[in-house]
Design a protein around this motif. Structure first.
Motif, PDB file in Angstrom:
ATOM      1  N   ALA A  79      17.188  32.666   6.529  1.00  0.00           N
ATOM      2  CA  ALA A  79      17.366  31.007   7.127  1.00  0.00           C
ATOM      3  C   ALA A  79      15.985  30.667   7.820  1.00  0.00           C
ATOM      4  O   ALA A  79      15.222  31.531   8.349  1.00  0.00           O
ATOM      5  CB  ALA A  79      18.375  31.042   8.454  1.00  0.00           C
ATOM      6  N   PRO A  80      15.503  29.395   7.764  1.00  0.00           N
ATOM      7  CA  PRO A  80      14.228  29.021   8.051  1.00  0.00           C
ATOM      8  C   PRO A  80      14.115  29.241   9.858  1.00  0.00           C
ATOM      9  O   PRO A  80      12.948  29.805  10.224  1.00  0.00           O
ATOM     10  CB  PRO A  80      13.915  27.566   7.785  1.00  0.00           C
ATOM     11  N   THR A  81      14.956  29.258  10.507  1.00  0.00           N
ATOM     12  CA  THR A  81      14.988  29.266  11.866  1.00  0.00           C
ATOM     13  C   THR A  81      14.670  30.776  12.232  1.00  0.00           C
ATOM     14  O   THR A  81      13.892  31.013  12.924  1.00  0.00           O
ATOM     15  CB  THR A  81      16.215  28.797  12.655  1.00  0.00           C
ATOM     16  N   VAL A  82      15.354  31.706  11.463  1.00  0.00           N
ATOM     17  CA  VAL A  82      15.008  33.182  11.655  1.00  0.00           C
ATOM     18  C   VAL A  82      13.555  33.676  11.297  1.00  0.00           C
ATOM     19  O   VAL A  82      12.950  34.311  12.008  1.00  0.00           O
ATOM     20  CB  VAL A  82      15.999  34.112  11.060  1.00  0.00           C
ATOM     21  N   LEU A  83      13.141  33.229  10.131  1.00  0.00           N
ATOM     22  CA  LEU A  83      11.808  33.427   9.624  1.00  0.00           C
ATOM     23  C   LEU A  83      10.835  32.981  10.490  1.00  0.00           C
ATOM     24  O   LEU A  83       9.807  33.431  10.960  1.00  0.00           O
ATOM     25  CB  LEU A  83      11.803  32.702   8.239  1.00  0.00           C
ATOM     26  N   LEU A  84      11.014  31.722  11.129  1.00  0.00           N
ATOM     27  CA  LEU A  84      10.340  30.988  12.195  1.00  0.00           C
ATOM     28  C   LEU A  84      10.175  31.943  13.327  1.00  0.00           C
ATOM     29  O   LEU A  84       9.206  32.174  13.669  1.00  0.00           O
ATOM     30  CB  LEU A  84      10.896  29.539  12.266  1.00  0.00           C
ATOM     31  N   ALA A  85      11.373  32.390  13.812  1.00  0.00           N
ATOM     32  CA  ALA A  85      11.285  33.155  15.033  1.00  0.00           C
ATOM     33  C   ALA A  85      10.538  34.567  14.715  1.00  0.00           C
ATOM     34  O   ALA A  85       9.846  34.927  15.510  1.00  0.00           O
ATOM     35  CB  ALA A  85      12.810  33.513  15.354  1.00  0.00           C
ATOM     36  N   LEU A  86      10.773  35.068  13.451  1.00  0.00           N
ATOM     37  CA  LEU A  86      10.048  36.352  13.148  1.00  0.00           C
ATOM     38  C   LEU A  86       8.550  36.115  13.347  1.00  0.00           C
ATOM     39  O   LEU A  86       7.609  36.856  13.755  1.00  0.00           O
ATOM     40  CB  LEU A  86      10.577  37.030  11.933  1.00  0.00           C
ATOM     41  N   MET A  87       8.066  35.227  12.613  1.00  0.00           N
ATOM     42  CA  MET A  87       6.519  34.741  12.447  1.00  0.00           C
ATOM     43  C   MET A  87       6.031  34.411  13.902  1.00  0.00           C
ATOM     44  O   MET A  87       4.937  35.048  14.288  1.00  0.00           O
ATOM     45  CB  MET A  87       6.420  33.644  11.619  1.00  0.00           C
ATOM     46  N   LEU A  88       6.560  33.759  14.622  1.00  0.00           N
ATOM     47  CA  LEU A  88       6.319  33.490  15.911  1.00  0.00           C
ATOM     48  C   LEU A  88       6.180  34.408  16.938  1.00  0.00           C
ATOM     49  O   LEU A  88       5.125  34.862  17.479  1.00  0.00           O
ATOM     50  CB  LEU A  88       7.091  32.397  16.439  1.00  0.00           C
ATOM     51  N   GLY A  89       7.074  35.297  16.590  1.00  0.00           N
ATOM     52  CA  GLY A  89       7.104  36.792  17.409  1.00  0.00           C
ATOM     53  C   GLY A  89       5.922  37.424  17.132  1.00  0.00           C
ATOM     54  O   GLY A  89       5.282  38.030  17.927  1.00  0.00           O
ATOM     55  N   VAL A  90       5.704  37.897  15.871  1.00  0.00           N
ATOM     56  CA  VAL A  90       4.491  38.414  15.336  1.00  0.00           C
ATOM     57  C   VAL A  90       3.305  37.823  15.854  1.00  0.00           C
ATOM     58  O   VAL A  90       2.541  38.511  16.529  1.00  0.00           O
ATOM     59  CB  VAL A  90       4.336  38.881  14.096  1.00  0.00           C
ATOM     60  N   VAL A  91       3.125  36.674  15.794  1.00  0.00           N
ATOM     61  CA  VAL A  91       1.909  35.855  16.052  1.00  0.00           C
ATOM     62  C   VAL A  91       1.748  36.132  17.724  1.00  0.00           C
ATOM     63  O   VAL A  91       0.663  36.213  17.970  1.00  0.00           O
ATOM     64  CB  VAL A  91       1.789  34.486  15.577  1.00  0.00           C
ATOM     65  N   VAL A  92       2.727  35.550  18.484  1.00  0.00           N
ATOM     66  CA  VAL A  92       2.525  35.606  19.784  1.00  0.00           C
ATOM     67  C   VAL A  92       2.228  37.091  20.319  1.00  0.00           C
ATOM     68  O   VAL A  92       1.430  37.172  21.124  1.00  0.00           O
ATOM     69  CB  VAL A  92       3.802  34.952  20.498  1.00  0.00           C
TER      70      VAL A  92
END
Length: 503
Positions: A14-27
């Motif tokens: 799901a786009p929202t989960v992928l976005l949450a994972l990417m934001l988490g790694v970057v942050v």
């Protein structure tokens, strides 16, 4: 099981989960790379924001931030000789030596891929061991849980720093604070001193934000001196060269992965310990130990593999027993509870779909960590040069906003501010902060399991030696205490002998 796996893959895609994972790694990578910030601070500050998200997105973001922050500390450790987090302290010796020799790209490449490998090993340990441990945990009663919690507190105090007494002192404060609020069995208020807001107890998130967020801001600003740093030059190496170097130290990788996963599975220790243990054993096993501290590949790979392997394994005691594997997972526990998920042996059976989704998300975030890590190699030298006053002013604002967002109570902000100044004072006195928070989290578990054990046994302590598992854990705890006391007494004897010989 097949249906659960398919559902998990669908959820992760799901786009929202992928976005949450990417934001988490970057942050996480950014926070870890900035000296003075850490994965612990990031988890404490951003966890309140996840309370307003669905469980999958919220927990996935925090797990990804945890892993990104653990790796991110290696960037500043290698480039400027200052570890972004305590998990990367052992990386400084050889990583910074490579930078001084004009080989920063090589050191960063080893750190990135070593972190990815260690991360994968830790996730595998979680996936393979969690179901087996959950089956075992269902047979664990209050006596066993009490014994395991006591062992965890013992380990927390023992590995908390150079001074055993300071570690015990900090843990004692945490246990005392855990008693504030309403008696969970009797229902009467205690240690509230007539303050109505304290009847609900002290929240772990405001306490953690203050001790790790605001306290670090105060400490860094107090020690800040104006000046300008020149960014080191980083030449990104070829992937095949890095993989070739990793293959040459494959035994070190295997050993460090085992060390990290094992230490992560032990409640209350964490990557702050595993990176030093892995570094020490790598040096002892090396054919060229004299190269360590001068830019040895193993000196970078060993601590990075170990501390990242600890991340996944630390979730085993956290999720299965409800006992935090380290300080970061104690904050994660608070986020899980806020989402209505009670860590414990029934967490997997009652939330199978969520569990498999988190498994899949961990593997996806591991792949993301590789790409973000490679990109960070090019920009890390700029990230770490952000002006400190601007950076820590923003962090202080986030501390206040994150604390207030939990329950919209100014009282929580006051707790956070008091905890911040207390944490600053503890740093000045070199009293470790982590044992306080871990003991605070473990205190409630300790009291509940102990009192329920006494109720079931009609006031008798006999379950601690009548039940084999509880007895075994108690014996291990006594062995740890004896070993710690022996080391303390030995150090004091050596110091007195040295003073006498000097006189």
């Amino acid at each position: 099981m097949t249906d659960a796996l398919l559902t998990a893959l669908t959820n992760v895609a799901a786009p929202t989960v992928l976005l949450a994972l990417m934001l988490g790694v970057v942050v996480g990578v950014i926070i870890g790379a900035l000296p003075g910030l850490s994965a612990t601070m990031g988890m404490a500050i951003f966890s309140p924001a996840t309370f307003f998200l669905p469980p999958v997105e919220g927990i996935s973001f925090l797990l990804a931030l945890y892993k990104g922050g653990t790796f991110g500390g290696s960037l500043s450790a290698i480039l400027i000789g200052t570890p972004g987090t305590a998990s990367n302290a052992a990386t400084v010796a050889d990583g910074y030596a490579m930078t001084r020799a004009g080989q920063a790209g090589r050191a960063l490449g080893l750190a990135v891929w070593g972190s990815v490998v260690g991360d994968g090993i830790g996730i595998l340990a979680l996936v393979l061991c969690a179901p087996l441990v959950a089956e075992f945990a269902l047979q664990v009663g209050n006596a066993e849980k009490f014994a395991i919690t006591v062992m965890s507190l013992t380990l927390v105090a023992y590995v908390s720093g150079a001074s055993l007494m300071k570690g015990l002192f900090a843990a004692s404060i945490g246990l005392a604070l855990s008693l504030v609020g309403t008696d969970p069995i009797g229902g009467s208020p205690r240690l509230t001193f007539g303050i109505r807001e304290l009847s609900a107890g002290i929240g772990v998130i405001p306490l953690a934000i203050g001790l790790f967020g605001l306290a670090e801001v105060l400490d860094q600003l107090a020690r800040w001196r104006p000046g300008r740093m020149e960014p080191p030059t980083v030449e990104v190496p070829l992937l095949r060269d890095i993989l070739h170097r990793l293959w040459q130290v494959k035994r070190t990788i295997a050993r460090s992965s085992l060390i990290g996963a094992t230490i992560g599975a032990l409640p209350g220790i964490g990557s702050e310990t595993s990176n030093w243990v892995a570094y020490a054993l790598a040096r002892r096993a090396s054919k060229t130990p004299e190269a360590f501290g001068k830019g040895a590949d193993e000196g970078v790979v060993a601590p990075e593999v170990a501390c990242n392997a600890t991340c996944g394994a630390a979730l085993i005691p956290t999720l299965i027993f409800g006992i935090p594997g380290d300080i970061v997972t104690s904050i994660l526990m608070g986020a899980l509870i806020a989402q209505g998920l009670q860590p414990g042996p029934t967490l997997i059976t009652d939330n199978t779909g969520l569990f498999y989704t988190l498994y899949a998300g961990l593997f996806v975030s591991m792949v993301m960590l590789a790409f973000v890590g490679l990109a960070a190699m090019r920009f890390a030298s700029r990230i770490i040069l952000i002006p400190r006053p601007l950076l820590f002013t923003a962090v202080a604002v986030l501390c206040v906003a994150g604390t207030y967002a939990i329950n919209a109570r100014l009282f929580d902000v006051g707790v956070m501010v008091l905890a911040g100044f207390a944490g600053w004072g503890m740093r000045a006195l070199r009293i470790p902060v982590a044992p306080l928070v871990l003991a605070f989290v473990l205190g409630g578990i300790l009291e509940d399991s102990f009192r329920r054990m006494l109720i079931q046994s009609r006031g008798s302590l006999s379950p601690l030696w009548d039940r084999p598992i509880a007895l075994g854990v108690c014996l291990v705890t006594l062995a740890v205490i004896a070993f710690a006391l022996k080391g303390t007494l030995t150090d004091r004897f050596r110091n007195r002998t040295a003073e006498t010989s000097t006189e």
